[in-house]
Design a protein around this motif. Structure first.
Motif, PDB file in Angstrom:
ATOM      1  N   LEU A  33       0.850  -1.192   0.000  1.00 20.47           N
ATOM      2  CA  LEU A  33       0.000   0.000   0.000  1.00 20.47           C
ATOM      3  C   LEU A  33       0.884   1.239   0.000  1.00 20.47           C
ATOM      4  O   LEU A  33       1.490   1.575   1.013  1.00 20.47           O
ATOM      5  CB  LEU A  33      -0.938  -0.015   1.213  1.00 20.47           C
ATOM      6  CG  LEU A  33      -1.893   1.163   1.367  1.00 20.47           C
ATOM      7  CD1 LEU A  33      -2.762   1.343   0.112  1.00 20.47           C
ATOM      8  CD2 LEU A  33      -2.764   0.965   2.597  1.00 20.47           C
ATOM      9  N   GLY A  34       0.984   1.888  -1.160  1.00 23.05           N
ATOM     10  CA  GLY A  34       1.843   3.051  -1.307  1.00 23.05           C
ATOM     11  C   GLY A  34       1.119   4.339  -0.979  1.00 23.05           C
ATOM     12  O   GLY A  34      -0.055   4.511  -1.326  1.00 23.05           O
ATOM     13  N   VAL A  56      -2.973   2.147  -3.643  1.00 19.04           N
ATOM     14  CA  VAL A  56      -2.538   3.515  -3.366  1.00 19.04           C
ATOM     15  C   VAL A  56      -3.529   4.213  -2.454  1.00 19.04           C
ATOM     16  O   VAL A  56      -4.745   4.136  -2.661  1.00 19.04           O
ATOM     17  CB  VAL A  56      -2.395   4.333  -4.679  1.00 19.04           C
ATOM     18  CG1 VAL A  56      -1.999   5.775  -4.385  1.00 19.04           C
ATOM     19  CG2 VAL A  56      -1.374   3.686  -5.608  1.00 19.04           C
ATOM     20  N   ILE A  57      -2.990   4.903  -1.452  1.00 21.02           N
ATOM     21  CA  ILE A  57      -3.771   5.797  -0.607  1.00 21.02           C
ATOM     22  C   ILE A  57      -3.101   7.171  -0.675  1.00 21.02           C
ATOM     23  O   ILE A  57      -1.875   7.263  -0.719  1.00 21.02           O
ATOM     24  CB  ILE A  57      -3.865   5.288   0.858  1.00 21.02           C
ATOM     25  CG1 ILE A  57      -4.827   6.153   1.666  1.00 21.02           C
ATOM     26  CG2 ILE A  57      -2.486   5.191   1.498  1.00 21.02           C
ATOM     27  CD1 ILE A  57      -5.202   5.563   3.021  1.00 21.02           C
ATOM     28  N   ALA A  58      -3.912   8.193  -0.722  1.00 19.31           N
ATOM     29  CA  ALA A  58      -3.364   9.553  -0.771  1.00 19.31           C
ATOM     30  C   ALA A  58      -3.396  10.164   0.619  1.00 19.31           C
ATOM     31  O   ALA A  58      -4.378  10.038   1.354  1.00 19.31           O
ATOM     32  CB  ALA A  58      -4.160  10.408  -1.747  1.00 19.31           C
ATOM     33  N   GLN A  74      -4.214  15.450   5.569  1.00 19.25           N
ATOM     34  CA  GLN A  74      -5.441  15.033   4.917  1.00 19.25           C
ATOM     35  C   GLN A  74      -5.215  13.634   4.355  1.00 19.25           C
ATOM     36  O   GLN A  74      -4.182  13.372   3.737  1.00 19.25           O
ATOM     37  CB  GLN A  74      -5.826  15.994   3.794  1.00 19.25           C
ATOM     38  CG  GLN A  74      -6.227  17.361   4.308  1.00 19.25           C
ATOM     39  CD  GLN A  74      -6.627  18.290   3.178  1.00 19.25           C
ATOM     40  OE1 GLN A  74      -6.171  18.158   2.057  1.00 19.25           O
ATOM     41  NE2 GLN A  74      -7.504  19.236   3.493  1.00 19.25           N
ATOM     42  N   ILE A  75      -6.177  12.736   4.583  1.00 19.43           N
ATOM     43  CA  ILE A  75      -6.099  11.357   4.105  1.00 19.43           C
ATOM     44  C   ILE A  75      -7.293  11.105   3.199  1.00 19.43           C
ATOM     45  O   ILE A  75      -8.426  11.467   3.549  1.00 19.43           O
ATOM     46  CB  ILE A  75      -6.115  10.361   5.290  1.00 19.43           C
ATOM     47  CG1 ILE A  75      -4.918  10.597   6.208  1.00 19.43           C
ATOM     48  CG2 ILE A  75      -6.115   8.923   4.772  1.00 19.43           C
ATOM     49  CD1 ILE A  75      -4.943   9.767   7.490  1.00 19.43           C
ATOM     50  N   SER A  76      -7.047  10.473   2.053  1.00 14.72           N
ATOM     51  CA  SER A  76      -8.139  10.185   1.125  1.00 14.72           C
ATOM     52  C   SER A  76      -9.158   9.256   1.775  1.00 14.72           C
ATOM     53  O   SER A  76      -8.818   8.427   2.621  1.00 14.72           O
ATOM     54  CB  SER A  76      -7.601   9.569  -0.167  1.00 14.72           C
ATOM     55  OG  SER A  76      -6.969   8.341   0.083  1.00 14.72           O
ATOM     56  N   SER A  77     -10.383   9.394   1.346  1.00 17.18           N
ATOM     57  CA  SER A  77     -11.452   8.565   1.916  1.00 17.18           C
ATOM     58  C   SER A  77     -11.523   7.193   1.261  1.00 17.18           C
ATOM     59  O   SER A  77     -12.257   6.323   1.731  1.00 17.18           O
ATOM     60  CB  SER A  77     -12.803   9.276   1.769  1.00 17.18           C
ATOM     61  OG  SER A  77     -13.074   9.526   0.407  1.00 17.18           O
ATOM     62  N   THR A  78     -10.766   6.992   0.182  1.00 19.48           N
ATOM     63  CA  THR A  78     -10.768   5.704  -0.506  1.00 19.48           C
ATOM     64  C   THR A  78      -9.341   5.241  -0.779  1.00 19.48           C
ATOM     65  O   THR A  78      -8.396   6.023  -0.741  1.00 19.48           O
ATOM     66  CB  THR A  78     -11.522   5.785  -1.852  1.00 19.48           C
ATOM     67  OG1 THR A  78     -10.868   6.758  -2.673  1.00 19.48           O
ATOM     68  CG2 THR A  78     -12.973   6.164  -1.656  1.00 19.48           C
ATOM     69  N   ILE A  79      -9.223   3.953  -1.075  1.00 18.59           N
ATOM     70  CA  ILE A  79      -7.953   3.344  -1.459  1.00 18.59           C
ATOM     71  C   ILE A  79      -8.131   2.784  -2.862  1.00 18.59           C
ATOM     72  O   ILE A  79      -9.102   2.062  -3.119  1.00 18.59           O
ATOM     73  CB  ILE A  79      -7.547   2.222  -0.478  1.00 18.59           C
ATOM     74  CG1 ILE A  79      -7.305   2.810   0.923  1.00 18.59           C
ATOM     75  CG2 ILE A  79      -6.307   1.483  -0.983  1.00 18.59           C
ATOM     76  CD1 ILE A  79      -7.087   1.762   2.004  1.00 18.59           C
ATOM     77  N   ALA A  80      -7.218   3.125  -3.765  1.00 17.65           N
ATOM     78  CA  ALA A  80      -7.268   2.580  -5.123  1.00 17.65           C
ATOM     79  C   ALA A  80      -6.601   1.215  -5.119  1.00 17.65           C
ATOM     80  O   ALA A  80      -5.399   1.100  -4.886  1.00 17.65           O
ATOM     81  CB  ALA A  80      -6.555   3.515  -6.095  1.00 17.65           C
ATOM     82  N   SER A  81      -7.401   0.168  -5.338  1.00 13.59           N
ATOM     83  CA  SER A  81      -6.880  -1.188  -5.294  1.00 13.59           C
ATOM     84  C   SER A  81      -7.765  -2.105  -6.127  1.00 13.59           C
ATOM     85  O   SER A  81      -8.984  -1.930  -6.149  1.00 13.59           O
ATOM     86  CB  SER A  81      -6.844  -1.703  -3.853  1.00 13.59           C
ATOM     87  OG  SER A  81      -6.296  -2.995  -3.799  1.00 13.59           O
ATOM     88  N   VAL A  82      -7.136  -3.075  -6.786  1.00 12.38           N
ATOM     89  CA  VAL A  82      -7.910  -4.064  -7.551  1.00 12.38           C
ATOM     90  C   VAL A  82      -8.100  -5.359  -6.759  1.00 12.38           C
ATOM     91  O   VAL A  82      -8.744  -6.283  -7.240  1.00 12.38           O
ATOM     92  CB  VAL A  82      -7.257  -4.359  -8.929  1.00 12.38           C
ATOM     93  CG1 VAL A  82      -7.269  -3.111  -9.787  1.00 12.38           C
ATOM     94  CG2 VAL A  82      -5.858  -4.905  -8.760  1.00 12.38           C
ATOM     95  N   VAL A  83      -7.520  -5.419  -5.572  1.00 11.87           N
ATOM     96  CA  VAL A  83      -7.695  -6.556  -4.671  1.00 11.87           C
ATOM     97  C   VAL A  83      -8.130  -6.016  -3.308  1.00 11.87           C
ATOM     98  O   VAL A  83      -7.905  -4.849  -3.001  1.00 11.87           O
ATOM     99  CB  VAL A  83      -6.392  -7.396  -4.528  1.00 11.87           C
ATOM    100  CG1 VAL A  83      -5.978  -7.968  -5.873  1.00 11.87           C
ATOM    101  CG2 VAL A  83      -5.274  -6.574  -3.921  1.00 11.87           C
ATOM    102  N   PRO A  84      -8.736  -6.851  -2.485  1.00 13.75           N
ATOM    103  CA  PRO A  84      -9.141  -6.373  -1.157  1.00 13.75           C
ATOM    104  C   PRO A  84      -7.939  -5.925  -0.310  1.00 13.75           C
ATOM    105  O   PRO A  84      -6.865  -6.516  -0.393  1.00 13.75           O
ATOM    106  CB  PRO A  84      -9.799  -7.600  -0.520  1.00 13.75           C
ATOM    107  CG  PRO A  84     -10.177  -8.479  -1.660  1.00 13.75           C
ATOM    108  CD  PRO A  84      -9.148  -8.236  -2.727  1.00 13.75           C
ATOM    109  N   VAL A  85      -8.152  -4.883   0.459  1.00 18.40           N
ATOM    110  CA  VAL A  85      -7.131  -4.424   1.404  1.00 18.40           C
ATOM    111  C   VAL A  85      -7.344  -5.257   2.666  1.00 18.40           C
ATOM    112  O   VAL A  85      -8.091  -4.878   3.566  1.00 18.40           O
ATOM    113  CB  VAL A  85      -7.243  -2.913   1.676  1.00 18.40           C
ATOM    114  CG1 VAL A  85      -6.168  -2.464   2.651  1.00 18.40           C
ATOM    115  CG2 VAL A  85      -7.145  -2.134   0.365  1.00 18.40           C
ATOM    116  N   ALA A  86      -6.676  -6.409   2.683  1.00 15.37           N
ATOM    117  CA  ALA A  86      -6.901  -7.383   3.746  1.00 15.37           C
ATOM    118  C   ALA A  86      -5.647  -8.219   3.951  1.00 15.37           C
ATOM    119  O   ALA A  86      -4.779  -8.285   3.089  1.00 15.37           O
ATOM    120  CB  ALA A  86      -8.077  -8.279   3.374  1.00 15.37           C
TER     121      ALA A  86
END
Length: 157
Positions: A33-34, A56-58, A74-86
């Protein structure tokens, strides 16, 4: 403030040091997670070397004074990922400056991604005043230099 200029050859060597540290520790992340922007080069290097997916998280606190002065995080409300963040997550940023960003991101992720079983952190540099000590780092700096990374040349023209 002193500036530490890092070229691409040095930067890739530092990425290799972080990759080696993660591999030799035995930690097997399920996802890299970058943190955008600075952590993306290291996250990409780890993702390719460890053959793990990257997300990616901003997060940003450097917006004041043309990006050289720290403000509110400030942290983004979403994470850009094609797989679960788990599962086993390796959170990656370029440096632990004050350490507040990494600390806040760890708290945020544990709260908003309950599927995370273990969260470890990796950076290229750790500054001496950081209140957060990452699990993996390429270099612990002895002074509080401003680091000019090779991809930041447009920031200092």
């Amino acid at each position: 403030m002193n500036k530490l200029h890092v070229d691409y050859e040095q930067y890739h060597h530092l990425i290799d040091r972080v990759v080696d540290a993660v591999e030799s520790s035995g930690y097997q992340p399920d996802l890299i997670l970058g943190v955008s922007r600075g952590g993306l080069f290291l996250a990409d290097g780890l993702s390719r070397s460890l053959r793990k997916p990257m997300a990616v998280i901003a997060a940003s606190s450097y917006r004041e004074s043309s990006g050289t002065s720290q403000g509110d995080l400030q942290i983004s409300s979403t994470i850009a990922s094609v797989v679960p963040v788990a599962g086993q997550i390796l959170l990656v940023d370029d440096l632990a400056d004050s350490g507040h960003t990494l600390r806040a991101l760890c708290t945020h992720l544990k709260q908003f991604c309950p599927q995370i079983e273990q969260l470890k952190t990796a950076v290229v540099w750790v500054k001496p005043s950081s209140v957060f000590k990452p699990d993996y780092a390429a270099q612990y700096l002895e002074s509080d230099a401003w680091i000019v990374q090779p991809f930041e040349t447009r920031d200092f023209t």
